[in-house]
Design an enzyme around this catalytic site. Structure first.
Site, mmCIF file in Angstrom:
data_model
loop_
_atom_site.group_PDB
_atom_site.id
_atom_site.type_symbol
_atom_site.label_atom_id
_atom_site.label_comp_id
_atom_site.label_asym_id
_atom_site.label_seq_id
_atom_site.Cartn_x
_atom_site.Cartn_y
_atom_site.Cartn_z
ATOM 1 N N TYR A 518 0.803 -1.220 0.000
ATOM 2 C CA TYR A 518 0.000 0.000 0.000
ATOM 3 C C TYR A 518 0.836 1.269 0.000
ATOM 4 O O TYR A 518 0.289 2.364 0.062
ATOM 5 C CB TYR A 518 -0.943 0.007 1.218
ATOM 6 N N ILE B 65 -11.587 -9.171 -3.812
ATOM 7 C CA ILE B 65 -10.957 -8.136 -4.630
ATOM 8 C C ILE B 65 -9.436 -8.177 -4.441
ATOM 9 O O ILE B 65 -8.866 -7.334 -3.732
ATOM 10 C CB ILE B 65 -11.521 -6.713 -4.359
ATOM 11 N N PRO B 66 -8.773 -9.140 -5.097
ATOM 12 C CA PRO B 66 -7.318 -9.199 -5.038
ATOM 13 C C PRO B 66 -6.760 -7.928 -5.670
ATOM 14 O O PRO B 66 -7.348 -7.395 -6.613
ATOM 15 C CB PRO B 66 -6.965 -10.409 -5.904
ATOM 16 N N HIS B 67 -5.634 -7.419 -5.115
ATOM 17 C CA HIS B 67 -5.088 -6.187 -5.661
ATOM 18 C C HIS B 67 -3.591 -6.146 -5.426
ATOM 19 O O HIS B 67 -3.062 -6.859 -4.578
ATOM 20 C CB HIS B 67 -5.764 -4.969 -5.043
ATOM 21 N N GLY B 68 -2.928 -5.335 -6.211
ATOM 22 C CA GLY B 68 -1.481 -5.231 -6.050
ATOM 23 C C GLY B 68 -0.950 -3.992 -6.730
ATOM 24 O O GLY B 68 -1.639 -3.359 -7.539
#
Lengths: 581, 161
Positions: A518, B65-68
């Protein structure tokens, strides 16, 4: 005989009316205790009941007895685990907090009423301690789940601060009656004796009771009597030896209640009824004792005192006492607000009356009115204030019902009941499949109840909304299982995601993962910490569910804490875009 | 048009994807982004998997909701996958996942990109929306559902805030 039966009828009637009226109080949002008090006042000399009762000695007897029972019950239900977060803060509030409240309020009362400063101080000391009966009852029946730090602080404080108030009252009464004997050394000795003897007797007596309870085989109903009679002996012995009986009986309850055994359930069930009886009885009698027409005369005075106590004296005492413990401002505000006064001040206010101190009837009336105002205003706002100040956390996921089945002295099975909610993971599945998801063969479904009847379990059984399902499982699985049976409310994807955040993260994961995923900016030493340690380091205190840390827009919230006090789940919430308009 | 529809090209909507595990789904996602956006599939895969180590991106009710973050990516881009059969995802409610929105954001992720995640979670918490995604006949219909979300009910987002 008819006089005797008339008395029975009266006692029965008063209790009966109070119990029936309790259904109304829940709807009005008023504390039940206040209701008992009002029923007592209505039955008294100025009300339709017209009963003249001004036997202060009898009221003291009933008051002390009832307080002992209530504190015993409170101790039985206080988990030692809650000491982890609140023992020292509560201890400071129970000692320094009472003294500070009494000092500030005493000065004010002396000035306001223009009386001897010792009388002013006496009045302040009388209303100086928070009331265990009121705090336990209101926190448990208010329907909100408070952040554990706040709840434990309030409960332990209220259970432990009576000795201090009693001591202050005793000292001031002595200073008024026999000023020549008073001396600092004597008072210090008294304080040490009160606390020391009380703690020692409570601990030792509780230990003996606990051994007896685990070893003895009695009829079910007798277990509670064993504990009550034992508790009463501890209470009386401590008082006779110059110790604090209230502290002793609370500690004894704590000792007994924190070692589960085959008899614990029986004790708790009976004690619940006894504690209610004690509360109802005590407040009825205190309501009968007071003369409401006198109250009206002192009301303006009492109102000013109560407001000063609530808004100045108590907050000052709480703030100064909690300063070293890094509580958040809103937690301090809530703890200040829920400084409920109850039976203890009224019982203490009887002391100067029976000792024949001049103007003591005035003190009694003012103290009584302060309690009334406190119960009415603070008591009724326990849930609202919690929401307002944000010290509320969502209810924990728990089975609908749990039963302990004891097999022998040391081993027990937990029977857990769950109800299938609409949209829950369990809906439409076989109980064994759900059990396998949680604990493998550790969790066993034993019964499915549909429409009030036991539903035969087959290979093709599917759970439907409203079914109640019973499992045999260790208590450690209870929360995880509960999650499969509950569904998020309305707009939530999983239970309480609105509060904890949409994602669940692993507390053992190093904080550097937040940097990597993040772009959160952290110092090198912080990035190396596991997430749970990072939150702990940022807040600088023992963590409870609901504790929050904001890192570059991301909010981490402690979601679950295991029985050893280690954070076992953390929620992660992403910032929400403000709607452009 | 809402924030999400802007980053979801219609070619990035896949229906009835056959995959047996989380790992296989991520491989398929990598392939899609490589073909459509020219991002190396291993980069996508590694980035998504790195995030899963922090905790499952499953939200509950069959949604994930996979995210990167992707180095060198200019603008955030998304992909939507409807799975033929649900796969285990360690979601908080234990339900296997059948609807998945993959979000890739530039390395210099900022507050705006984090807001996309909460907007997505917000979108999927609408039960009707979820159900119609499951029922939709093809990818085009799903794409237009994303584009139209919120327009018929402008107060949905603010009501939930």
């Amino acid at each position: 005989m008819s006089a005797l039966n008339g008395l029975f009828l009266l006692v029965g009637l008063l209790l009966f009316v109070s119990v029936l009226a309790s259904t109304v109080s829940a709807r009005l949002g008023l504390p039940l205790l206040l209701l008992f008090l009002v029923v007592g006042m209505l039955a008294g000399e100025d009300g339709p009941g017209g009963i003249r009762f001004d036997d202060f000695a009898a009221a003291t007897l009933i008051g002390h007895l009832a307080l002992a029972v209530i504190l015993l019950d409170g101790g039985l239900r206080t988990r030692v685990a809650s000491f982890r977060v609140a023992l020292w803060p509560a201890a400071v509030l129970a000692s320094w907090g009472v003294v500070a409240t009494a000092l500030v309020l005493g000065v004010f009362a002396t000035w306001l009423m223009d009386i001897d400063w010792r009388l002013g101080m006496l009045l302040a000391a009388i209303v100086g301690s928070t009331d265990a009966a009121a705090v336990f009852a209101l926190l448990r029946n208010s329907g909100v789940r408070l952040n554990e730090r706040v709840k434990a602080t309030l409960e332990i404080e209220s259970g432990a601060n009576d000795p201090m108030a009693i001591l202050l009252v005793t000292i001031l009464v002595e200073m008024l009656l026999t000023p020549e004997k008073a001396g600092v050394g004597r008072f210090l000795l008294m304080l040490v004796a009160q606390l020391g003897i009380g703690a020692l007797l409570g601990w030792a007596g509780g230990w003996v009771l606990r051994r007896l309870l685990t070893r003895m085989r009695l009829a079910e109903g007798l277990y509670a009597l064993l504990i009550v009679s034992g508790g009463l002996m501890i209470f009386a012995t401590a008082n006779l030896l110059g110790g604090s009986g209230f502290l002793a009986v609370y500690l004894a309850g704590l000792m007994v209640g924190n070692r589960r055994c085959h008899a614990t359930e029986h004790v708790l069930r009976v004690m619940d009824g006894l504690a209610w009886l004690a509360q109802a009885g005590m407040f009825l009698v205190l309501g009968l004792l007071v003369t409401p027409s006198h109250l009206v005369e002192t009301l303006p005075l009492a109102l000013v005192m109560a407001v000063f106590l609530m808004l100045v004296a108590r907050p000052l005492a709480v703030w100064s006492g909690l300063l070293p413990f890094r509580y958040q401002a809103r937690e301090v505000a809530y703890i200040s607000w829920v400084g409920l006064r109850g039976a203890v001040p009224i019982v203490l206010a009887i002391v100067p009356v029976t000792m024949g101190i001049p103007d003591s009837r005035l003190l009694f009336d003012v103290a009584f009115a302060v309690v009334l105002v406190s119960l009415l205003i603070q008591g009724a706002t326990v849930p609202v204030a919690a929401r307002w100040l944000g010290v509320e956390v969502p209810p924990s996921d728990e089975p609908v019902d749990r039963r302990e089945v004891w097999v022998g002295d040391r081993a027990s099975l937990d029977l857990l009941e769950y109800r299938v909610a609409h949209g829950a993971h369990a809906e439409g599945r076989h109980p064994d499949d759900v059990a396998a998801d949680v604990g493998g063969i550790d969790v066993r479904c034993v019964s499915l109840v549909r429409g009030g009847r036991v539903h035969p379990l087959g290979l093709d059984t599917r759970m439907a909304e409203g079914d109640s399902v019973w499992f045999v499982a260790s208590d450690a699985h209870a929360e995880r299982l509960a999650r499969l049976f509950s569904a998020g409310a309305g707009h939530e994807l999983s239970a309480h995601s609105g509060f904890f955040g949409e994602f669940v993260v692993d507390p053992a994961c190093p904080a550097s993962a937040l940097v990597a995923n993040y772009g959160v900016v952290l110092g090198e030493d912080e990035a190396a910490l596991p997430l749970r340690a990072l939150i702990g380091a940022r807040l600088g205190r023992a963590l409870v569910v609901g504790d929050r840390v904001t890192l570059g827009g991301i909010v981490l919230t402690v979601r679950e804490i295991d029985e050893r006090g280690v954070v076992s789940q953390i929620g992660l919430k992403c910032p929400v875009a403000r709607p452009a308009r | 048009m809402n924030l999400i529809a802007q980053l979801l090209p219609s070619s990035n909507v896949v229906v009835d994807l056959e995959a047996s595990s989380k790992k296989r789904v991520f491989e398929q996602a990598g392939l899609l982004f490589e073909n459509n956006q020219g991002i190396a599939r291993s980069t996508v895969f590694d980035s998504l998997f790195a995030r899963e180590r922090l905790g499952s991106t499953g939200l509950g009710q069959g949604i994930a909701i996979p995210h990167g973050r992707i180095k060198g990516l200019k603008d955030a881009v998304g992909g939507f996958f409807r799975l033929e059969s649900p796969v285990q995802f360690d979601a908080p409610d234990g339900k296997p996942v059948s609807l998945m929105f993959v979000l890739l954001v530039p390395e210099q992720a900022n507050e705006h990109h984090l807001q996309l995640l909460s907007e997505l979670a917000q979108m999927f918490s609408d039960r009707e929306f979820r159900e119609s995604l499951l029922k939709a006949a093809d990818a085009d219909e799903i794409h237009s559902m994303f584009a139209n979300w919120g327009s018929d009910a402008p107060d949905q987002l603010s009501a939930a805030l």
